[in-house]
Design an enzyme around this catalytic site. Structure first.
Site, PDB file in Angstrom:
ATOM      1  N   GLN A 129      -3.488  -8.832  82.974  1.00 49.57           N
ATOM      2  CA  GLN A 129      -3.042 -10.143  82.455  1.00 49.57           C
ATOM      3  C   GLN A 129      -1.503 -10.246  82.503  1.00 49.57           C
ATOM      4  O   GLN A 129      -0.885  -9.589  83.322  1.00 49.57           O
ATOM      5  CB  GLN A 129      -3.575 -10.383  81.042  1.00 49.57           C
ATOM      6  CG  GLN A 129      -5.068 -10.640  80.977  1.00 49.57           C
ATOM      7  CD  GLN A 129      -5.904  -9.380  80.922  1.00 49.57           C
ATOM      8  OE1 GLN A 129      -5.632  -8.476  80.154  1.00 49.57           O
ATOM      9  NE2 GLN A 129      -6.959  -9.306  81.712  1.00 49.57           N
ATOM     10  N   GLY A 176      -8.374  -9.227  87.707  1.00 45.01           N
ATOM     11  CA  GLY A 176      -8.717  -9.123  89.124  1.00 45.01           C
ATOM     12  C   GLY A 176      -7.444  -8.757  89.849  1.00 45.01           C
ATOM     13  O   GLY A 176      -6.529  -9.559  89.931  1.00 45.01           O
ATOM     14  N   HIS A 177      -7.344  -7.517  90.289  1.00 42.03           N
ATOM     15  CA  HIS A 177      -6.117  -7.036  90.931  1.00 42.03           C
ATOM     16  C   HIS A 177      -6.388  -6.813  92.419  1.00 42.03           C
ATOM     17  O   HIS A 177      -7.225  -5.995  92.786  1.00 42.03           O
ATOM     18  CB  HIS A 177      -5.640  -5.739  90.267  1.00 42.03           C
ATOM     19  CG  HIS A 177      -5.203  -5.948  88.838  1.00 42.03           C
ATOM     20  ND1 HIS A 177      -4.660  -4.954  88.076  1.00 42.03           N
ATOM     21  CD2 HIS A 177      -5.201  -7.053  88.063  1.00 42.03           C
ATOM     22  CE1 HIS A 177      -4.347  -5.446  86.870  1.00 42.03           C
ATOM     23  NE2 HIS A 177      -4.689  -6.719  86.845  1.00 42.03           N
ATOM     24  N   ASP A 207      -2.129 -12.669  87.218  1.00 41.94           N
ATOM     25  CA  ASP A 207      -2.249 -12.864  88.665  1.00 41.94           C
ATOM     26  C   ASP A 207      -0.895 -12.890  89.375  1.00 41.94           C
ATOM     27  O   ASP A 207      -0.730 -13.566  90.399  1.00 41.94           O
ATOM     28  CB  ASP A 207      -3.026 -14.159  88.984  1.00 41.94           C
ATOM     29  CG  ASP A 207      -4.414 -14.147  88.397  1.00 41.94           C
ATOM     30  OD1 ASP A 207      -4.998 -13.054  88.311  1.00 41.94           O
ATOM     31  OD2 ASP A 207      -4.920 -15.223  88.020  1.00 41.94           O
ATOM     32  N   LYS A 249       0.278  -7.756  90.179  1.00 42.65           N
ATOM     33  CA  LYS A 249       0.399  -6.427  89.562  1.00 42.65           C
ATOM     34  C   LYS A 249      -0.344  -5.369  90.378  1.00 42.65           C
ATOM     35  O   LYS A 249       0.121  -4.242  90.508  1.00 42.65           O
ATOM     36  CB  LYS A 249      -0.177  -6.443  88.133  1.00 42.65           C
ATOM     37  CG  LYS A 249       0.565  -7.375  87.196  1.00 42.65           C
ATOM     38  CD  LYS A 249      -0.126  -7.467  85.858  1.00 42.65           C
ATOM     39  CE  LYS A 249      -1.509  -8.095  85.931  1.00 42.65           C
ATOM     40  NZ  LYS A 249      -1.514  -9.550  86.252  1.00 42.65           N
TER      41      LYS A 249
HETATM   42  P1  GDP Z   1      -2.805  -9.436  89.766  1.00 48.97           P
HETATM   43  O1  GDP Z   1      -3.931  -9.859  88.901  1.00 48.97           O
HETATM   44  O2  GDP Z   1      -1.482  -9.530  89.059  1.00 48.97           O
HETATM   45  O3  GDP Z   1      -2.998  -8.094  90.392  1.00 48.97           O
HETATM   46  O4  GDP Z   1      -2.744 -10.504  90.949  1.00 48.97           O
HETATM   47  P2  GDP Z   1      -3.998 -11.079  91.792  1.00 48.97           P
HETATM   48  O5  GDP Z   1      -4.444 -10.026  92.737  1.00 48.97           O
HETATM   49  O6  GDP Z   1      -5.004 -11.680  90.904  1.00 48.97           O
HETATM   50  O7  GDP Z   1      -3.317 -12.296  92.532  1.00 48.97           O
HETATM   51  C1  GDP Z   1      -2.278 -12.140  93.425  1.00 48.97           C
HETATM   52  C2  GDP Z   1      -2.692 -12.697  94.780  1.00 48.97           C
HETATM   53  O8  GDP Z   1      -1.563 -12.816  95.608  1.00 48.97           O
HETATM   54  C3  GDP Z   1      -3.640 -11.786  95.543  1.00 48.97           C
HETATM   55  O9  GDP Z   1      -4.489 -12.575  96.318  1.00 48.97           O
HETATM   56  C4  GDP Z   1      -2.698 -10.967  96.430  1.00 48.97           C
HETATM   57  O10 GDP Z   1      -3.324 -10.460  97.577  1.00 48.97           O
HETATM   58  C5  GDP Z   1      -1.688 -12.003  96.772  1.00 48.97           C
HETATM   59  N1  GDP Z   1      -0.327 -11.525  97.011  1.00 48.97           N
HETATM   60  C6  GDP Z   1       0.359 -10.540  96.377  1.00 48.97           C
HETATM   61  N2  GDP Z   1       1.640 -10.501  96.816  1.00 48.97           N
HETATM   62  C7  GDP Z   1       1.755 -11.487  97.736  1.00 48.97           C
HETATM   63  C8  GDP Z   1       2.843 -11.985  98.515  1.00 48.97           C
HETATM   64  O11 GDP Z   1       3.966 -11.512  98.433  1.00 48.97           O
HETATM   65  N3  GDP Z   1       2.579 -13.043  99.341  1.00 48.97           N
HETATM   66  C9  GDP Z   1       1.340 -13.602  99.441  1.00 48.97           C
HETATM   67  N4  GDP Z   1       1.189 -14.621 100.281  1.00 48.97           N
HETATM   68  N5  GDP Z   1       0.303 -13.160  98.719  1.00 48.97           N
HETATM   69  C10 GDP Z   1       0.506 -12.130  97.875  1.00 48.97           C
HETATM   70  P1  IMO Z   2      -5.058 -10.305  85.789  1.00 47.60           P
HETATM   71  O1  IMO Z   2      -4.980  -8.873  85.285  1.00 47.60           O
HETATM   72  C1  IMO Z   2      -5.173 -14.549  84.860  1.00 47.60           C
HETATM   73  C2  IMO Z   2      -7.156 -15.737  81.157  1.00 47.60           C
HETATM   74  C3  IMO Z   2      -8.443 -16.522  81.279  1.00 47.60           C
HETATM   75  C4  IMO Z   2      -8.342 -17.375  80.019  1.00 47.60           C
HETATM   76  C5  IMO Z   2      -7.735 -16.409  79.024  1.00 47.60           C
HETATM   77  C6  IMO Z   2      -8.727 -15.718  78.107  1.00 47.60           C
HETATM   78  O2  IMO Z   2      -5.857 -10.462  87.026  1.00 47.60           O
HETATM   79  O3  IMO Z   2      -3.709 -10.906  85.841  1.00 47.60           O
HETATM   80  P2  IMO Z   2     -10.480 -13.753  78.512  1.00 47.60           P
HETATM   81  O4  IMO Z   2     -11.660 -13.680  79.421  1.00 47.60           O
HETATM   82  O5  IMO Z   2      -9.469 -12.670  78.736  1.00 47.60           O
HETATM   83  O6  IMO Z   2     -10.851 -13.864  77.063  1.00 47.60           O
HETATM   84  O7  IMO Z   2      -9.779 -15.174  78.885  1.00 47.60           O
HETATM   85  O8  IMO Z   2      -7.027 -15.445  79.770  1.00 47.60           O
HETATM   86  N1  IMO Z   2      -7.134 -14.451  81.880  1.00 47.60           N
HETATM   87  C7  IMO Z   2      -6.469 -14.238  83.013  1.00 47.60           C
HETATM   88  N2  IMO Z   2      -5.750 -15.088  83.776  1.00 47.60           N
HETATM   89  N3  IMO Z   2      -5.249 -13.247  85.202  1.00 47.60           N
HETATM   90  C8  IMO Z   2      -5.939 -12.370  84.435  1.00 47.60           C
HETATM   91  O9  IMO Z   2      -5.930 -11.037  84.652  1.00 47.60           O
HETATM   92  C9  IMO Z   2      -6.617 -12.871  83.296  1.00 47.60           C
HETATM   93  N4  IMO Z   2      -7.394 -12.317  82.347  1.00 47.60           N
HETATM   94  C10 IMO Z   2      -7.694 -13.284  81.484  1.00 47.60           C
HETATM   95  O10 IMO Z   2      -8.474 -17.303  82.440  1.00 47.60           O
HETATM   96  O11 IMO Z   2      -7.433 -18.422  80.222  1.00 47.60           O
HETATM   97 MG    MG Z   3      -5.537 -11.192  88.892  1.00 49.16          MG
END
Ligand code: GDP
Ligand code: IMO
Ligand code: MG
Length: 427
Positions: A223, A41-42, A14, A17
Site C-alpha cells: 500500500q 499487487g506488486h 501501486d 514498490k
Molecule cells: P506496487 O503495488 O507499488 O508494486 O505497484 P503495481 O505493480 O501495483 O503498479 C505499478 C504498475 O506500473 C505495474 O504495472 C508496473 O509494471 C508498472 N511500472 C512500474 N514502473 C514503471 C515505469 O517506470 N513505467 C511504466 N510504464 N510502468 C511501470
Molecule cells: P499495493 O501494495 C492500491 C486500497 C483499496 C481500498 C482501501 C482499503 O499494491 O500498493 P483493503 O482491501 O486494504 O481494506 O482496501 O485500500 N488498497 C490499495 N490500493 N494499492 C494497494 O496495494 C492497495 N491495498 C489496498 O483499493 O481503497
Molecule cells: Mg499494487
C-alpha cells in the site's frame, strides 16, 4: 551505504514498490514484507516475463534471497498456496520463503464480512479489495484472531477456532450470512497449516540473526502512506500502517535498524477505491495517463483514478516516514503531454495550507494549487542515464526535488527491471 533499506509507498499504493524491491533485491540477502496481505499487487517485469505478487515478497525470483513474510502481515494461506503454485508453473521453484508464526491468518469469514460491511455502507463504501483485510486486522486487535503458528498445534488451534467462531458466527448471523461449521473449517485449516509448516517459524529470531551476520535487508511495504490507518485519508484507508516507523513492530527488530528509507512515488498520482484525491483529473489527460500507464488495478482490475503529482502528499509522507530518498516511477508515462502540473499547496476555504487536513470533510474541500512545467515528446523508455534525458524531463525532476527537499535517486522509465536510471547508489 546502509545494510537495510525500507521501501515505502509514498502515495495511495501501486507506486511501483514491487519493481523497486525486485531491483534492489539484486544486491540484498533478505527481503521482508511487513504489513498488509493479498490486498497488495506488486508487479515485477524481467526477461520479457511479468509477475504479479500479492502476499509473497518481491525477492522471490532470486534463489539466494531469504524472503520473509513478517508478523505484521495478515496472511491468507489459500491465497499463498495459489500464489506459490502460479510461481511454480512459471518455473520459479528455487526460492527461500519463511512465514511468521505470529502473523495473523485470514479466515474465509473475514472475506465474507469484508463484503457484507461494504454493502452496509451503501453510498459510503471504502472500495476495499474484499480480501478480508480489515476484518482480519480487527480480529487481531480484538484478540480473537488466529495466528499462522496456531495452525501447527492441533489442540491449541481447536481452542482458538472455537473461541473465534463463537463471536464470528454470531456476527455472520446478524448480517444474514451463512455461518461456519467448526469441523470442516478446522480440518481445512489444519491441512493448510501442514502444507505451510516447513516455512512457518519465528521470523524475528531469524531476521535478527541475519542482521547480526551483517546481511543486507530490504523491508518491502505494501500500500502507501496515504492508505495508512493512522496517517492516511481515514476512513478511506487500509487497516495497517505502511510507514517506515511500523517496520520494527511489524518484523520484531529494533528501530535502530530502520534508518534508510526510499519513498516510491509515481511521477503523477493514482488512487484505486474511494476517498478524496485533491489533484484528480477527469478530462482527456486522465485518459491519456491511464492508458499509457495501464492504470488498472492488479488485484481487482478496477480502473485507477488519475491525477497530477501532489507534493503536499509527498511532504506529508516525508515527515511521517522520514524519507531519505525518492524513486520517481512511471516517468515515461508523462511523455507527450504538452504541459505537466505539480501541486505545491492547497487552499482550504480560501486560505492557503501546506498540510493534509485530518477530516474527509475538509480534505474533499481543498483546492489544489499548481505550477505548470513544459513537457517533452522524446521517447525515454530506452534511456539509461540521467544525462540522456530531455532537458524538460530533467527540469521536472529538479522541481520535484526542490519541492520535496528529497533527492530523486531512481528514475523509472518503463516496467522492466532494465528500464531503471540510477543516479546514486544507496544500498
Ligand atoms: P506496487 O503495488 O507499488 O508494486 O505497484 P503495481 O505493480 O501495483 O503498479 C505499478 C504498475 O506500473 C505495474 O504495472 C508496473 O509494471 C508498472 N511500472 C512500474 N514502473 C514503471 C515505469 O517506470 N513505467 C511504466 N510504464 N510502468 C511501470
Ligand atoms: P499495493 O501494495 C492500491 C486500497 C483499496 C481500498 C482501501 C482499503 O499494491 O500498493 P483493503 O482491501 O486494504 O481494506 O482496501 O485500500 N488498497 C490499495 N490500493 N494499492 C494497494 O496495494 C492497495 N491495498 C489496498 O483499493 O481503497
Ligand atoms: Mg499494487
Amino acid at each position: 551505504m546502509s545494510n537495510t533499506l525500507v521501501v515505502v509507498g509514498a502515495q495511495w499504493g501501486d507506486e511501483g514498490k514491487g519493481k523497486i524491491t525486485d531491483f534492489y533485491a539484486g544486491g540484498a540477502d533478505v527481503v521482508v514484507r511487513h504489513q498488509g496481505g493479498n490486498n497488495a499487487g506488486h508487479t515485477i517485469v524481467f526477461d520479457g516475463k511479468k509477475f504479479a505478487l500479492q502476499s509473497i515478497p518481491s525477492g522471490i525470483f532470486n534463489p539466494h534471497i531469504i524472503n520473509i513474510m513478517a508478523n505484521g502481515m495478515v496472511i491468507n494461506p489459500v491465497s499463498v498456496i495459489e500464489e506459490l503454485e502460479r510461481l511454480h508453473s512459471a518455473g520459479i521453484t528455487d526460492y527461500k520463503l519463511y512465514i511468521s508464526d505470529r502473523a495473523a491468518c485470514v479466515m474465509p469469514y473475514h472475506a465474507a464480512l469484508d463484503g457484507a460491511y461494504e454493502s452496509l455502507k451503501e453510498g459510503n463504501q471504502i472500495g476495499t479489495t474484499k480480501k478480508g483485510i480489515g476484518p482480519a486486522y480487527k480480529d487481531k486487535y480484538s484478540r480473537v484472531g488466529i495466528r499462522m503458528g496456531d495452525l501447527l498445534d492441533k489442540e491449541y488451534f481447536a481452542d482458538r477456532l472455537k473461541n473465534a467462531l463463537l463471536e464470528k458466527n454470531l456476527e455472520l448471523k446478524s448480517l444474514g450470512l451463512p455461518t461456519y461449521d467448526f469441523d470442516a473449517l478446522y480440518a481445512q485449516y489444519l491441512e493448510l497449516g501442514e502444507r505451510l509448516r516447513p516455512m512457518i517459524c519465528d521470523t524475528s529470531v531469524l531476521l535478527n540473526r541475519l542482521i547480526e551476520e551483517n546481511k543486507k535487508v530490504l523491508f518491502e511495504g505494501a500500500q502507501g502512506v496515504m492508505l495508512c490507518i493512522d496517517h492516511g485519508t481515514y476512513p478511506y484507508v487500509t487497516s495497517s500502517s505502511p510507514t517506515a516507523a511500523s517496520v520494527p513492530v511489524n518484523t520484531g527488530v529494533a528501530p535502530r535498524y530502520v534508518n534508510n528509507v526510499i519513498g516510491v512515488a509515481k511521477a503523477y498520482t493514482t488512487r484505486v477505491g474511494e476517498g478524496p484525491f485533491p489533484t484528480e483529473l477527469f478530462d482527456e489527460r486522465a485518459e491519456y495517463i491511464r492508458e499509457r500507464g495501464h492504470e488498472y488495478g492488479t488485484v481487482t482490475g478496477r480502473p485507477r483514478r488519475v491525477g497530477w503529482l501532489d507534493t503536499v502528499v509527498l511532504n506529508h509522507v516525508r515527515r511521517i516516514s522520514g524519507l531519505d530518498y525518492l524513486a520517481l516511477m512511471l516517468f515515461d508515462v508523462l511523455t507527450g503531454l504538452d504541459k505537466i502540473r505539480i501541486c505545491t499547496g492547497y487552499k482550504l476555504d480560501g486560505k492557503a495550507i501546506d498540510y493534509v487536513p485530518s477530516t474527509i470533510n475538509q480534505l474533499s474541500r481543498v483546492e489544489a494549487q499548481y505550477i505548470e512545467l513544459d513537457g517533452w515528446s522524446e521517447d525515454i523508455t530506452g534511456v539509461k542515464s540521467y544525462d540522456e534525458l530531455p532537458a524538460n524531463a530533467k527540469a521536472y525532476i529538479a522541481k520535484v526535488e526542490e519541492l520535496t527537499k528529497t533527492e530523486v535517486v531512481v528514475v523509472s522509465v518503463g516496467p522492466d527491471r532494465e528500464q531503471t536510471i540510477i543516479r546514486k547508489d544507496i544500498f
